[in-house]
Design a protein around this motif. Structure first.
Motif, PDB file in Angstrom:
ATOM      1  N   LEU A 139      27.565 -95.039   2.817  1.00 40.48           N
ATOM      2  CA  LEU A 139      29.009 -94.976   3.047  1.00 40.48           C
ATOM      3  C   LEU A 139      29.515 -93.537   2.976  1.00 40.48           C
ATOM      4  O   LEU A 139      30.365 -93.120   3.778  1.00 40.48           O
ATOM      5  CB  LEU A 139      29.735 -95.852   2.030  1.00 40.48           C
ATOM      6  CG  LEU A 139      29.538 -97.367   2.194  1.00 40.48           C
ATOM      7  CD1 LEU A 139      30.188 -98.113   1.035  1.00 40.48           C
ATOM      8  CD2 LEU A 139      30.103 -97.851   3.525  1.00 40.48           C
ATOM      9  N   LEU A 140      28.996 -92.775   2.018  1.00 39.51           N
ATOM     10  CA  LEU A 140      29.383 -91.371   1.918  1.00 39.51           C
ATOM     11  C   LEU A 140      28.933 -90.594   3.155  1.00 39.51           C
ATOM     12  O   LEU A 140      29.667 -89.746   3.676  1.00 39.51           O
ATOM     13  CB  LEU A 140      28.779 -90.748   0.661  1.00 39.51           C
ATOM     14  CG  LEU A 140      29.417 -91.151  -0.678  1.00 39.51           C
ATOM     15  CD1 LEU A 140      28.581 -90.615  -1.845  1.00 39.51           C
ATOM     16  CD2 LEU A 140      30.845 -90.618  -0.770  1.00 39.51           C
ATOM     17  N   ALA A 143      31.145 -91.384   5.974  1.00 35.46           N
ATOM     18  CA  ALA A 143      32.464 -90.775   5.769  1.00 35.46           C
ATOM     19  C   ALA A 143      32.465 -89.300   6.144  1.00 35.46           C
ATOM     20  O   ALA A 143      33.496 -88.764   6.568  1.00 35.46           O
ATOM     21  CB  ALA A 143      32.899 -90.949   4.317  1.00 35.46           C
ATOM     22  N   THR A 144      31.310 -88.632   5.999  1.00 43.37           N
ATOM     23  CA  THR A 144      31.258 -87.213   6.356  1.00 43.37           C
ATOM     24  C   THR A 144      31.465 -86.995   7.853  1.00 43.37           C
ATOM     25  O   THR A 144      31.840 -85.893   8.277  1.00 43.37           O
ATOM     26  CB  THR A 144      29.911 -86.577   5.957  1.00 43.37           C
ATOM     27  OG1 THR A 144      28.832 -87.225   6.657  1.00 43.37           O
ATOM     28  CG2 THR A 144      29.676 -86.684   4.450  1.00 43.37           C
ATOM     29  N   GLU A 147      35.043 -86.407   8.236  1.00 44.01           N
ATOM     30  CA  GLU A 147      35.339 -85.084   7.703  1.00 44.01           C
ATOM     31  C   GLU A 147      34.909 -84.004   8.694  1.00 44.01           C
ATOM     32  O   GLU A 147      35.633 -83.023   8.921  1.00 44.01           O
ATOM     33  CB  GLU A 147      34.612 -84.891   6.375  1.00 44.01           C
ATOM     34  CG  GLU A 147      34.764 -83.526   5.743  1.00 44.01           C
ATOM     35  CD  GLU A 147      36.133 -83.285   5.151  1.00 44.01           C
ATOM     36  OE1 GLU A 147      36.537 -82.117   5.056  1.00 44.01           O
ATOM     37  OE2 GLU A 147      36.801 -84.265   4.805  1.00 44.01           O
ATOM     38  N   LEU A 185      33.105 -84.260  -0.472  1.00 43.37           N
ATOM     39  CA  LEU A 185      32.457 -85.418   0.147  1.00 43.37           C
ATOM     40  C   LEU A 185      31.010 -85.102   0.516  1.00 43.37           C
ATOM     41  O   LEU A 185      30.103 -85.906   0.283  1.00 43.37           O
ATOM     42  CB  LEU A 185      33.237 -85.850   1.387  1.00 43.37           C
ATOM     43  CG  LEU A 185      32.774 -87.128   2.088  1.00 43.37           C
ATOM     44  CD1 LEU A 185      32.878 -88.320   1.146  1.00 43.37           C
ATOM     45  CD2 LEU A 185      33.615 -87.363   3.342  1.00 43.37           C
ATOM     46  N   HIS A 189      27.541 -86.704  -1.189  1.00 43.96           N
ATOM     47  CA  HIS A 189      26.474 -87.308  -0.373  1.00 43.96           C
ATOM     48  C   HIS A 189      25.128 -86.650  -0.662  1.00 43.96           C
ATOM     49  O   HIS A 189      24.104 -87.332  -0.784  1.00 43.96           O
ATOM     50  CB  HIS A 189      26.825 -87.157   1.107  1.00 43.96           C
ATOM     51  CG  HIS A 189      25.804 -87.731   2.037  1.00 43.96           C
ATOM     52  ND1 HIS A 189      25.400 -89.036   1.988  1.00 43.96           N
ATOM     53  CD2 HIS A 189      25.091 -87.152   3.054  1.00 43.96           C
ATOM     54  CE1 HIS A 189      24.485 -89.255   2.920  1.00 43.96           C
ATOM     55  NE2 HIS A 189      24.281 -88.122   3.583  1.00 43.96           N
TER      56      HIS A 189
END
Length: 228
Positions: A139-140, A143-144, A147, A185, A189
């Motif tokens: 998930l991280l 999410a990047t 970003e 973030l 990760h």
């Protein structure tokens, strides 16, 4: 550069890699009959096949994508005429696809485990930690992508490549300095990913080694799937 940042990104990677390598060696030497994927298909089939295939396709794609993307020297990409922005866009697209496939597969496997009391009863402590840890790491990582979409010049990717290559060339302290201004973030990760290597020898993940040594693995003794 703070001492905490220096430890986490300049020293901790070597701790994780040392435990990963030597821990796996000790596990293989002392506990060969625990060197397996611990499949529980005999207890509950569910959607194991679909989840397993999707998860492994996604994870293998992410592993080799990270390996090539982070460890290929920047000078080589430049020599090939591949711009940093194009490489970032390609990495975001491929990583997003492979990450989504792995995530769907993992959610299917988690749902399967949660739907069976028999599976919950025999679940080992390592599994209780491993699968949620992989889920959060995935998930991280996904999410990047969002970003990274805010800065498509490839600068952040070059910083991450510099860090990874510095670690593997035993220049971890300079690598830590390269990502000191990276968004939280990305750092989260990286830490979750490095810790996966740390816990690797104590979980079912050790069976991954067998994929790289399948010829030798075929000569090992039989395993009992269930006790008599």
């Amino acid at each position: 550069m703070s001492h905490v940042h220096t430890f986490l990104f300049g020293i901790y990677p070597y701790i994780a890699l040392a435990v990963f390598l030597f821990g796996s060696l000790v596990r293989f030497e002392r506990e060969q009959y625990t060197w397996k994927s611990d499949s529980l298909q005999v207890l509950h089939r569910g959607n194991l096949r679909l989840g397993n295939i999707l998860f492994h396709i996604g994870v293998l794609g992410l592993f080799f994508g990270h390996l090539v993307g982070l460890l290929t020297p920047v000078a080589l990409w430049d020599a090939l005429g591949i711009s940093h922005s194009f490489k970032q866009a390609f990495a975001m697209t491929a990583g997003g696809i492979m990450g989504a496939i792995a995530l769907v597969g993992l959610l299917i496997l988690l749902a399967r485990r949660g739907s069976s009391d028999r599976l919950a009863f025999v679940k080992k402590p390592g599994d209780r930690l491993l699968m949620p840890w992989i889920l959060i790491t995935l998930l991280l990582g996904l999410a990047t992508i969002f970003e990274s979409a805010g800065h498509m010049d490839g600068h952040m990717m070059v910083q991450l490549m510099t860090w990874a290559q510095s670690v593997f060339t035993l220049r971890g302290l300079s690598g830590a300095e390269a990502i000191i201004h990276a968004p939280l973030l990305f750092k989260a990760h990286l830490l979750m990913g490095m810790t996966l290597f740390l816990i690797f020898p104590f979980t079912r993940l050790v069976h991954v080694w067998s994929g790289f040594a399948s010829v030798a693995y075929l000569g090992r003794a039989w395993q009992l799937v269930r006790p008599r």
